[in-house]
Motif scaffolding. Structure first.
Motif, PDB file in Angstrom:
ATOM      1  N   SER A  54      44.511 -15.969  26.602  1.00 16.46           N
ATOM      2  CA  SER A  54      45.884 -15.829  26.101  1.00 16.46           C
ATOM      3  C   SER A  54      46.897 -16.508  27.005  1.00 16.46           C
ATOM      4  CB  SER A  54      46.236 -14.345  25.945  1.00 16.46           C
ATOM      5  OG  SER A  54      45.519 -13.763  24.887  1.00 16.46           O
ATOM      6  N   SER A  55      46.660 -16.477  28.309  1.00 11.73           N
ATOM      7  CA  SER A  55      47.596 -17.116  29.239  1.00 11.73           C
ATOM      8  C   SER A  55      47.640 -18.627  29.034  1.00 11.73           C
ATOM      9  CB  SER A  55      47.214 -16.779  30.678  1.00 11.73           C
ATOM     10  OG  SER A  55      47.344 -15.395  30.921  1.00 11.73           O
ATOM     11  N   TYR A  56      46.499 -19.220  28.740  1.00  8.29           N
ATOM     12  CA  TYR A  56      46.470 -20.650  28.408  1.00  8.29           C
ATOM     13  C   TYR A  56      47.189 -20.907  27.093  1.00  8.29           C
ATOM     14  CZ  TYR A  56      44.629 -24.982  26.431  1.00  8.29           C
ATOM     15  OH  TYR A  56      44.513 -26.206  25.818  1.00  8.29           O
ATOM     16  N   ASN A  57      46.948 -20.081  26.087  1.00  5.61           N
ATOM     17  CA  ASN A  57      47.639 -20.244  24.801  1.00  5.61           C
ATOM     18  C   ASN A  57      49.148 -20.132  24.972  1.00  5.61           C
ATOM     19  OD1 ASN A  57      45.115 -20.443  23.604  1.00  5.61           O
ATOM     20  ND2 ASN A  57      45.068 -18.298  22.958  1.00  5.61           N
ATOM     21  N   LEU A  58      49.561 -19.242  25.845  1.00  3.47           N
ATOM     22  CA  LEU A  58      50.983 -19.076  26.158  1.00  3.47           C
ATOM     23  C   LEU A  58      51.555 -20.386  26.705  1.00  3.47           C
ATOM     24  CD1 LEU A  58      52.199 -15.973  28.222  1.00  3.47           C
ATOM     25  CD2 LEU A  58      53.362 -18.168  28.300  1.00  3.47           C
ATOM     26  N   GLY A  59      50.818 -20.986  27.624  1.00  4.10           N
ATOM     27  CA  GLY A  59      51.250 -22.271  28.167  1.00  4.10           C
ATOM     28  C   GLY A  59      51.340 -23.346  27.106  1.00  4.10           C
ATOM     29  N   MET A 163      56.443 -13.021  28.470  1.00  3.69           N
ATOM     30  CA  MET A 163      56.310 -14.163  29.381  1.00  3.69           C
ATOM     31  C   MET A 163      56.712 -15.463  28.695  1.00  3.69           C
ATOM     32  SD  MET A 163      52.780 -13.452  31.448  1.00  3.69           S
ATOM     33  CE  MET A 163      52.706 -12.306  32.815  1.00  3.69           C
ATOM     34  N   LEU A 164      56.301 -15.628  27.439  1.00  2.00           N
ATOM     35  CA  LEU A 164      56.678 -16.824  26.702  1.00  2.00           C
ATOM     36  C   LEU A 164      58.186 -16.870  26.499  1.00  2.00           C
ATOM     37  CD1 LEU A 164      55.984 -19.373  25.135  1.00  2.00           C
ATOM     38  CD2 LEU A 164      55.484 -17.940  23.138  1.00  2.00           C
ATOM     39  N   TYR A 165      58.756 -15.743  26.127  1.00  2.00           N
ATOM     40  CA  TYR A 165      60.207 -15.655  25.943  1.00  2.00           C
ATOM     41  C   TYR A 165      60.928 -16.032  27.232  1.00  2.00           C
ATOM     42  CZ  TYR A 165      64.691 -13.370  24.680  1.00  2.00           C
ATOM     43  OH  TYR A 165      66.019 -13.089  24.398  1.00  2.00           O
ATOM     44  N   SER A 166      60.447 -15.542  28.359  1.00  2.00           N
ATOM     45  CA  SER A 166      61.072 -15.866  29.641  1.00  2.00           C
ATOM     46  C   SER A 166      60.993 -17.356  29.946  1.00  2.00           C
ATOM     47  CB  SER A 166      60.404 -15.072  30.764  1.00  2.00           C
ATOM     48  OG  SER A 166      61.021 -15.337  32.011  1.00  2.00           O
ATOM     49  N   GLY A 223      49.474 -23.561  19.920  1.00  2.00           N
ATOM     50  CA  GLY A 223      49.081 -22.477  20.817  1.00  2.00           C
ATOM     51  C   GLY A 223      49.178 -21.118  20.157  1.00  2.00           C
ATOM     52  N   LEU A 224      50.156 -20.947  19.266  1.00  2.00           N
ATOM     53  CA  LEU A 224      50.317 -19.680  18.561  1.00  2.00           C
ATOM     54  C   LEU A 224      49.157 -19.427  17.615  1.00  2.00           C
ATOM     55  CD1 LEU A 224      52.100 -17.218  17.946  1.00  2.00           C
ATOM     56  CD2 LEU A 224      53.236 -18.599  16.195  1.00  2.00           C
ATOM     57  N   ALA A 225      48.723 -20.450  16.883  1.00  2.00           N
ATOM     58  CA  ALA A 225      47.568 -20.298  15.997  1.00  2.00           C
ATOM     59  C   ALA A 225      46.315 -19.967  16.802  1.00  2.00           C
ATOM     60  CB  ALA A 225      47.366 -21.573  15.186  1.00  2.00           C
ATOM     61  N   MET A 226      46.151 -20.599  17.956  1.00  2.00           N
ATOM     62  CA  MET A 226      45.013 -20.302  18.828  1.00  2.00           C
ATOM     63  C   MET A 226      45.065 -18.851  19.293  1.00  2.00           C
ATOM     64  SD  MET A 226      45.166 -23.854  21.028  1.00  2.00           S
ATOM     65  CE  MET A 226      44.095 -23.293  22.339  1.00  2.00           C
ATOM     66  N   GLU A 227      46.250 -18.391  19.638  1.00  2.00           N
ATOM     67  CA  GLU A 227      46.399 -17.018  20.119  1.00  2.00           C
ATOM     68  C   GLU A 227      46.127 -15.997  19.016  1.00  2.00           C
ATOM     69  OE1 GLU A 227      47.357 -13.722  22.629  1.00  2.00           O
ATOM     70  OE2 GLU A 227      46.492 -15.720  22.877  1.00  2.00           O
ATOM     71  N   ALA A 228      46.603 -16.257  17.796  1.00  2.00           N
ATOM     72  CA  ALA A 228      46.364 -15.334  16.694  1.00  2.00           C
ATOM     73  C   ALA A 228      44.867 -15.211  16.398  1.00  2.00           C
ATOM     74  CB  ALA A 228      47.121 -15.793  15.452  1.00  2.00           C
ATOM     75  N   ALA A 319      54.812 -14.158  17.495  1.00  2.00           N
ATOM     76  CA  ALA A 319      53.548 -13.759  18.126  1.00  2.00           C
ATOM     77  C   ALA A 319      53.082 -12.370  17.704  1.00  2.00           C
ATOM     78  CB  ALA A 319      53.682 -13.823  19.649  1.00  2.00           C
ATOM     79  N   HIS A 320      54.003 -11.452  17.478  1.00  2.00           N
ATOM     80  CA  HIS A 320      53.600 -10.070  17.172  1.00  2.00           C
ATOM     81  C   HIS A 320      52.895  -9.943  15.824  1.00  2.00           C
ATOM     82  CE1 HIS A 320      57.491 -10.463  15.138  1.00  2.00           C
ATOM     83  NE2 HIS A 320      57.042  -9.553  14.301  1.00  2.00           N
ATOM     84  N   ILE A 321      53.102 -10.900  14.917  1.00  2.00           N
ATOM     85  CA  ILE A 321      52.463 -10.814  13.598  1.00  2.00           C
ATOM     86  C   ILE A 321      50.938 -10.891  13.736  1.00  2.00           C
ATOM     87  CG2 ILE A 321      52.185 -11.929  11.360  1.00  2.00           C
ATOM     88  CD1 ILE A 321      54.836 -10.555  11.574  1.00  2.00           C
ATOM     89  N   GLY A 322      50.453 -11.862  14.498  1.00  2.00           N
ATOM     90  CA  GLY A 322      49.016 -11.972  14.726  1.00  2.00           C
ATOM     91  C   GLY A 322      48.459 -10.759  15.457  1.00  2.00           C
ATOM     92  N   GLN A 323      49.256 -10.199  16.356  1.00  7.16           N
ATOM     93  CA  GLN A 323      48.832  -9.008  17.082  1.00  7.16           C
ATOM     94  C   GLN A 323      48.720  -7.802  16.146  1.00  7.16           C
ATOM     95  OE1 GLN A 323      51.924  -8.736  20.026  1.00  7.16           O
ATOM     96  NE2 GLN A 323      51.385 -10.703  20.966  1.00  7.16           N
ATOM     97  N   GLN A 324      49.726  -7.615  15.295  1.00 10.87           N
ATOM     98  CA  GLN A 324      49.679  -6.519  14.320  1.00 10.87           C
ATOM     99  C   GLN A 324      48.479  -6.661  13.382  1.00 10.87           C
ATOM    100  OE1 GLN A 324      53.808  -7.069  12.771  1.00 10.87           O
ATOM    101  NE2 GLN A 324      53.864  -4.821  12.757  1.00 10.87           N
ATOM    102  N   LEU A 325      48.276  -7.871  12.884  1.00 15.74           N
ATOM    103  CA  LEU A 325      47.183  -8.109  11.945  1.00 15.74           C
ATOM    104  C   LEU A 325      45.840  -7.743  12.580  1.00 15.74           C
ATOM    105  CD1 LEU A 325      46.260  -9.258   9.201  1.00 15.74           C
ATOM    106  CD2 LEU A 325      46.156 -11.511  10.295  1.00 15.74           C
TER     107      LEU A 325
END
Length: 352
Positions: A54-59, A163-166, A223-228, A319-325
């Motif tokens: 996830s940290s790589y996807n964030l980057g 972290m991404l927001y920051s 990166g978002l698709a990878m994270e989801a 990002a939270h949509i993939g997390q909720q799903l």
């Protein structure tokens, strides 16, 4: 027995994101001053983001805002790739700046990447972590602590968002703060979406007729698709795949069927091609879900936000949509998303 309900930690961390993101916003000036202590960003010929999972996807998500706003060479690499093949990605002609991301602060490959770039490229290094007393902050020149989003669950959720927001706030701060007012609205927009979109996302997660999840995203949404996809794999042990949006038409769509759902994060540059893509998906019997800031003129289910943000910053909002799903899918399958099998909080190279 602890008496803890399955998924209790993950649920609270996902659904607290509006609050934790507001804390991240409140600390943005402090973090800008910390980064400024390294000196002007103009001294660095290249900026890199590294991490694992996830940290790589964030980057991967952060790269687009940093390169666009600061007009510099910016890339994201998995920590092991950077540690073992740095000469393939760095010129060696100037001084690089490396953001090393690790929620726990102890990820072995990330520490190794930092040490390699110190020794071979004289890099300036910044640790981003929720645990300031671990190994990574000790080896970096600067450590930015994200204690507001420290997590108890194994799977990274609110820490990813914050972290991404920051990083978006930092990029905007160092490029003239042109997006400051729009970025300030992200916490409240997350809070509204968590409630408004819950019925749709939960219903999809609980639909056991679906057994194949495909996430598409290009440009800032790659990166978002990878994270989801990673969230679905980690939390629910489901078959989850991810592709660049239009690349999906070149072979992977052959595996679609009625058991499949394709979740698309459309980038502005590719909107004109979405209709043909979604029509092709529909012909296979698969379902589509579009997650976009403003409505897309296509015949499929959509989640829209109407935030007015540009593509560069939307991954922090989405990002939270993939997390909720993934969370509701895990619950539907009887899997505890707090404690996925075979996973540990901190991955070590020696296997410990």
């Amino acid at each position: 027995m602890s008496g803890k309900e399955p998924g209790q930690f993950t649920f609270s961390e996902i659904y607290a994101q509006a609050h934790t993101a507001s804390q991240t916003l409140a600390r943005s000036c402090e973090r800008s001053r910390m980064l400024a202590s390294l000196g002007p960003l103009s001294q660095f010929d290249q900026i890199l983001f590294t991490g694992c999972g996830s940290s790589y996807n964030l980057g991967r998500c952060a790269v687009w805002a940093w390169s666009s706003l600061l007009n510099k060479r910016v890339c994201a690499l998995p920590a092991a790739e950077l540690a073992h093949f740095p000469e393939n990605y760095l010129s060696g002609q100037g001084k690089p700046l490396l953001f090393a991301i690790s929620r726990t602060g102890g990820t072995a490959e990330t520490v190794l990447a930092v040490e390699t770039l110190h020794e071979r490229f004289n890099a300036a290094t910044v640790a981003l972590t929720t645990e300031a007393d671990r190994e990574l902050p000790q080896v970096c020149h600067l450590s930015i602590d994200f204690s507001e989003c420290k997590e108890q669950s194994l799977v990274m959720t609110q820490a990813f968002t914050c972290m991404l927001y920051s990083l978006y706030l930092l990029a905007d701060s160092f490029s003239g703060a042109a997006w400051a007012s729009q970025l300030a609205n992200i916490p409240s927009a997350i809070g509204e979406s968590l409630m408004r979109n819950e019925p749709v996302v939960r219903a999809l997660g609980e639909d056991l007729s679906l057994s194949r999840f495909i996430f598409l995203g290009s440009g800032p949404f790659r990166g978002l698709a990878m994270e989801a996809a990673l969230k679905m794999t980690e939390m629910a042990y489901e078959t989850a795949q991810t592709y660049y949006t239009l690349e999906f038409r070149h072979g992977p769509k052959a595996a679609l069927g009625p058991e499949s759902i394709v979740i698309i994060y459309p980038v502005e540059a590719e909107r004109r091609y979405l209709k043909v893509l979604i029509d092709e998906i529909a012909q296979t019997g698969a379902r589509s879900l579009v997650i976009a800031d403003r409505p897309v003129d296509v015949d499929c289910e959509q989640l829209n936000f109407n935030s007015g943000l540009g593509d560069l910053f939307l991954p922090a909002l989405f990002a939270h949509i993939g997390q909720q799903l993934a969370f509701w899918r895990a619950c539907a399958r009887g899997v505890d998303p707090d404690a996925p099998r075979y996973l540990v909080h901190t991955v070590k190279l020696d296997g410990s």
